[in-house]
Enzyme design. Structure first.
Site, PDB file in Angstrom:
ATOM      1  N   GLY A  31       0.803  -1.229   0.000  1.00  9.74           N
ATOM      2  CA  GLY A  31       0.000   0.000   0.000  1.00  9.74           C
ATOM      3  C   GLY A  31       0.835   1.279   0.000  1.00  9.74           C
ATOM      4  N   ASP A  33       2.674   2.496   2.335  1.00  6.52           N
ATOM      5  CA  ASP A  33       3.981   2.201   2.937  1.00  6.52           C
ATOM      6  C   ASP A  33       4.967   1.745   1.858  1.00  6.52           C
ATOM      7  OD1 ASP A  33       5.790   1.831   4.954  1.00  6.52           O
ATOM      8  OD2 ASP A  33       4.890   0.001   5.753  1.00  6.52           O
ATOM      9  N   VAL A 124      -5.367  -2.379   3.689  1.00  6.22           N
ATOM     10  CA  VAL A 124      -5.102  -3.705   4.266  1.00  6.22           C
ATOM     11  C   VAL A 124      -5.766  -3.862   5.640  1.00  6.22           C
ATOM     12  CG1 VAL A 124      -3.230  -5.180   5.150  1.00  6.22           C
ATOM     13  CG2 VAL A 124      -2.920  -3.927   3.036  1.00  6.22           C
ATOM     14  N   TYR A 125      -5.852  -2.774   6.399  1.00  4.25           N
ATOM     15  CA  TYR A 125      -6.392  -2.853   7.761  1.00  4.25           C
ATOM     16  C   TYR A 125      -7.923  -2.773   7.828  1.00  4.25           C
ATOM     17  CZ  TYR A 125      -1.681  -2.668   9.820  1.00  4.25           C
ATOM     18  OH  TYR A 125      -0.383  -2.953  10.188  1.00  4.25           O
TER      19      TYR A 125
HETATM   20  N1  AR6 Z   1      -0.882   7.458  -2.247  1.00  7.47           N
HETATM   21  C1  AR6 Z   1      -2.025   7.639  -1.558  1.00  7.47           C
HETATM   22  N2  AR6 Z   1      -2.797   6.618  -1.123  1.00  7.47           N
HETATM   23  C2  AR6 Z   1      -2.399   5.367  -1.404  1.00  7.47           C
HETATM   24  C3  AR6 Z   1      -1.196   5.083  -2.103  1.00  7.47           C
HETATM   25  C4  AR6 Z   1      -0.433   6.200  -2.547  1.00  7.47           C
HETATM   26  N3  AR6 Z   1       0.713   6.040  -3.233  1.00  7.47           N
HETATM   27  N4  AR6 Z   1      -1.075   3.722  -2.201  1.00  7.47           N
HETATM   28  C5  AR6 Z   1      -2.150   3.171  -1.587  1.00  7.47           C
HETATM   29  N5  AR6 Z   1      -2.958   4.159  -1.115  1.00  7.47           N
HETATM   30  P1  AR6 Z   1      -2.929   0.786   3.124  1.00  7.47           P
HETATM   31  P2  AR6 Z   1      -3.569   0.499   5.992  1.00  7.47           P
HETATM   32  C6  AR6 Z   1      -4.236   4.044  -0.372  1.00  7.47           C
HETATM   33  O1  AR6 Z   1      -3.248  -0.638   2.916  1.00  7.47           O
HETATM   34  O2  AR6 Z   1      -4.949   0.049   5.725  1.00  7.47           O
HETATM   35  C7  AR6 Z   1       0.847  -1.852   4.549  1.00  7.47           C
HETATM   36  O3  AR6 Z   1       1.286  -3.080   4.080  1.00  7.47           O
HETATM   37  C8  AR6 Z   1      -4.942   2.739  -0.405  1.00  7.47           C
HETATM   38  O4  AR6 Z   1      -5.651   2.609  -1.626  1.00  7.47           O
HETATM   39  O5  AR6 Z   1      -1.721   1.364   2.501  1.00  7.47           O
HETATM   40  O6  AR6 Z   1      -3.323   1.484   7.102  1.00  7.47           O
HETATM   41  C9  AR6 Z   1       1.572  -1.415   5.816  1.00  7.47           C
HETATM   42  O7  AR6 Z   1       2.905  -1.864   5.848  1.00  7.47           O
HETATM   43  C10 AR6 Z   1      -5.887   2.887   0.780  1.00  7.47           C
HETATM   44  O8  AR6 Z   1      -7.012   3.684   0.407  1.00  7.47           O
HETATM   45  O9  AR6 Z   1      -2.830   1.155   4.708  1.00  7.47           O
HETATM   46  C11 AR6 Z   1       0.742  -2.021   6.899  1.00  7.47           C
HETATM   47  O10 AR6 Z   1       1.114  -3.360   7.138  1.00  7.47           O
HETATM   48  C12 AR6 Z   1      -5.061   3.698   1.784  1.00  7.47           C
HETATM   49  O11 AR6 Z   1      -3.984   4.237   1.015  1.00  7.47           O
HETATM   50  C13 AR6 Z   1      -0.666  -1.982   6.353  1.00  7.47           C
HETATM   51  O12 AR6 Z   1      -0.520  -1.978   4.934  1.00  7.47           O
HETATM   52  C14 AR6 Z   1      -4.519   2.927   2.975  1.00  7.47           C
HETATM   53  O13 AR6 Z   1      -4.205   1.605   2.605  1.00  7.47           O
HETATM   54  C15 AR6 Z   1      -1.391  -0.728   6.748  1.00  7.47           C
HETATM   55  O14 AR6 Z   1      -2.716  -0.804   6.271  1.00  7.47           O
END
Ligand code: AR6
Length: 171
Positions: A31, A33, A124-125
């Site tokens: 994601g 991260d 993911v969360y």
């Molecule tokens: N810019 C903005 N938003 C984004 C980007 C980007 N480049 N890429 C993804 N998103 P997530 P969480 C969005 O899963 O739920 C990771 O593996 C995505 O579409 O990134 O807090 C970490 O290492 C979604 O809407 O974060 C942790 O293990 C949002 O960002 C875990 O995931 C958040 O999705 C954290 O999970």
């Protein structure tokens, strides 16, 4: 403070600090991260490893925040915070609000005035989007801070709509 929402990629934002939706290990993931570490380069991971070797041997607790360099990103700093998983925690809404409050606190310590947040915990969360957007906007709105621009950067249209709705509700 001005609170806005844009649809886009957080790694491209020209702000003082971008917030990363990290996990407690602080060593990268998928994601946002993954995107931040990929685009920011190895300096971010290096700084995270130092945090683990120093103040955070057991990792960064959920709801807390800590800053590193932003490496090659346009921003100066990355503020890493760890959102709650929707499934696991009973006090998840408080922990999610804490991510925003603590990130703003770290931004104040750094002297960052413009800050970009992703939709923490909604990927993911699995935190439901509308609930998460409401908690995020309320927490930012209610925090006393020197940050004068908070930009929520949403990857997809559904997230963008949810945050826009939440921002209008809190105006
Ligand atoms: N810019 C903005 N938003 C984004 C980007 C980007 N480049 N890429 C993804 N998103 P997530 P969480 C969005 O899963 O739920 C990771 O593996 C995505 O579409 O990134 O807090 C970490 O290492 C979604 O809407 O974060 C942790 O293990 C949002 O960002 C875990 O995931 C958040 O999705 C954290 O999970």
């Amino acid at each position: 403070m001005r609170i806005t929402a844009v649809q886009g990629d957080i790694t491209e934002q020209d702000v003082d600090a971008v917030v990363n939706a990290a996990n407690s290990a602080l060593l990268g993931g998928g994601g946002v991260d993954g995107a931040i570490h990929r685009r920011g380069g190895a300096d971010i991971l290096e700084a995270c490893k130092k945090l683990r070797a120093g103040d955070y041997p057991d990792g960064l607790p959920v709801g807390q925040a800590v800053a590193t360099t932003a490496g090659k990103l346009p921003a100066r700093w990355v503020i890493h915070t760890v959102g709650p998983t929707y499934a696991a925690s009973e006090d998840r809404s408080e922990l999610l609000a804490s991510c925003f409050r603590e990130s703003l606190k770290v931004a104040d310590t750094l002297g960052a005035r413009t800050l970009a947040f992703p939709a923490i915990s909604t990927g993911v969360y699995r935190y439901p989007l509308d609930e998460a957007a409401d908690i995020a906007v309320r927490a930012v709105h209610d925090t006393a801070t020197d940050v004068d621009v908070v930009r929520f950067v949403l990857f997809d249209n559904g997230s963008y709509e949810a945050f826009n709705t939440a921002i209008r509700r809190h105006e």
